[in-house]
Scaffold this active site. Structure first.
Site, PDB file in Angstrom:
ATOM      1  N   ASP A 173      18.137   0.906   1.563  1.00 25.33           N
ATOM      2  CA  ASP A 173      18.155   2.360   1.846  1.00 25.33           C
ATOM      3  C   ASP A 173      19.163   2.774   2.921  1.00 25.33           C
ATOM      4  O   ASP A 173      19.847   3.790   2.769  1.00 25.33           O
ATOM      5  CB  ASP A 173      16.756   2.853   2.235  1.00 25.33           C
ATOM      6  CG  ASP A 173      15.817   2.911   1.041  1.00 25.33           C
ATOM      7  OD1 ASP A 173      16.282   2.668  -0.088  1.00 25.33           O
ATOM      8  OD2 ASP A 173      14.620   3.198   1.237  1.00 25.33           O
ATOM      9  N   ASP A 219       9.881  -2.998 -11.327  1.00 28.33           N
ATOM     10  CA  ASP A 219      10.895  -3.798 -10.660  1.00 28.33           C
ATOM     11  C   ASP A 219      12.102  -2.899 -10.447  1.00 28.33           C
ATOM     12  O   ASP A 219      12.413  -2.061 -11.298  1.00 28.33           O
ATOM     13  CB  ASP A 219      11.272  -5.034 -11.491  1.00 28.33           C
ATOM     14  CG  ASP A 219      11.947  -6.113 -10.649  1.00 28.33           C
ATOM     15  OD1 ASP A 219      11.835  -6.067  -9.405  1.00 28.33           O
ATOM     16  OD2 ASP A 219      12.588  -7.006 -11.215  1.00 28.33           O
ATOM     17  N   GLN A 266       0.831  -1.207   0.000  1.00 30.10           N
ATOM     18  CA  GLN A 266       0.000   0.000   0.000  1.00 30.10           C
ATOM     19  C   GLN A 266       0.868   1.262   0.000  1.00 30.10           C
ATOM     20  O   GLN A 266       0.509   2.282  -0.576  1.00 30.10           O
ATOM     21  CB  GLN A 266      -0.926  -0.015   1.222  1.00 30.10           C
ATOM     22  CG  GLN A 266      -2.144   0.902   1.109  1.00 30.10           C
ATOM     23  CD  GLN A 266      -2.957   0.746  -0.179  1.00 30.10           C
ATOM     24  OE1 GLN A 266      -3.205  -0.356  -0.644  1.00 30.10           O
ATOM     25  NE2 GLN A 266      -3.379   1.861  -0.776  1.00 30.10           N
TER      26      GLN A 266
END
Length: 203
Positions: free
Chosen positions: A159, A73, A13
């Site tokens: 990250d 992707d 989401q």
């Protein structure tokens, strides 16, 4: 005028919201595959490239729906590792989506490599298939370096290890607002927005 639906091939989401934010202002309603009753549609991502995987996911949705569909992707490509983890980024350590294990494996592979040789780039490929089954492919990339240890609690995946060029903080430290302006996915989505503007105008 009714908005055209754009179905995103994801159960995430967070990703749907990100796409909504960037495509704001276009006459499009962004929904997830779950919202149209296809939440359990799983596609094996066994392509050799990001393009192959994105196309595979988009086509699987397009075959079942009459709406516009989108699949993406992404991967982290490290120069000195010949582009690894690349297309296998989310399952680099063998288990799908285990960020901690993947990060640890990457750090092991780069052991003793100095920072100036730790160049890498995040790449995103987005495939859009329109209602009449025409495909558009857009790209985005963000160059940077892989750090020696994870820094910051924001984001996901690699990250906390990736410092984008021009910054002295990782994506994990920079936070959503900056990341959503400069990231590979943000750039690909900006390119998607331009492509969608043209598609909406033509129709």
């Amino acid at each position: 005028m009714e908005k055209r639906k754009l179905v995103v091939s994801t159960g995430n989401q967070h990703k749907v919201e990100e796409i909504k934010n960037i495509l704001e202002g276009l006459s499009i309603e962004v929904v997830s595959k779950k919202d149209v009753g296809l939440g359990d549609l799983e596609v094996i991502e066994d392509g050799e490239t990001l393009e192959e995987n994105s196309l595979k996911k988009a086509k699987a949705l397009a075959e079942r729906l009459d709406y516009m569909v989108l699949a993406d992707d992404s991967g982290l490509f490290v120069d000195i590792l010949n582009g690894e983890p690349g297309v296998y980024s989310s399952r680099y350590a063998g288990e799908e989506g285990n960020d901690k294990k993947n990060n640890n494996k990457l750090l092991e592979e780069l052991q003793d490599i100095p920072l100036k040789e730790r160049n890498a780039k995040f790449k995103t490929v987005i495939v859009l298939i329109t209602e009449d089954k025409e495909s558009t492919i857009v790209y985005g990339e963000c160059k940077g370096k892989v750090e020696f240890e994870p820094k910051g609690k924001n984001g996901f995946g690699y990250d906390p290890l990736f410092t984008p060029d021009g910054y002295d903080k990782t994506f994990g430290e920079l936070g959503e607002e900056i990341k959503n302006k400069i990231s590979h996915r943000a750039k690909a989505l900006e390119n998607l927005k331009e492509a969608l503007k043209n598609i909406l105008e033509v129709d």
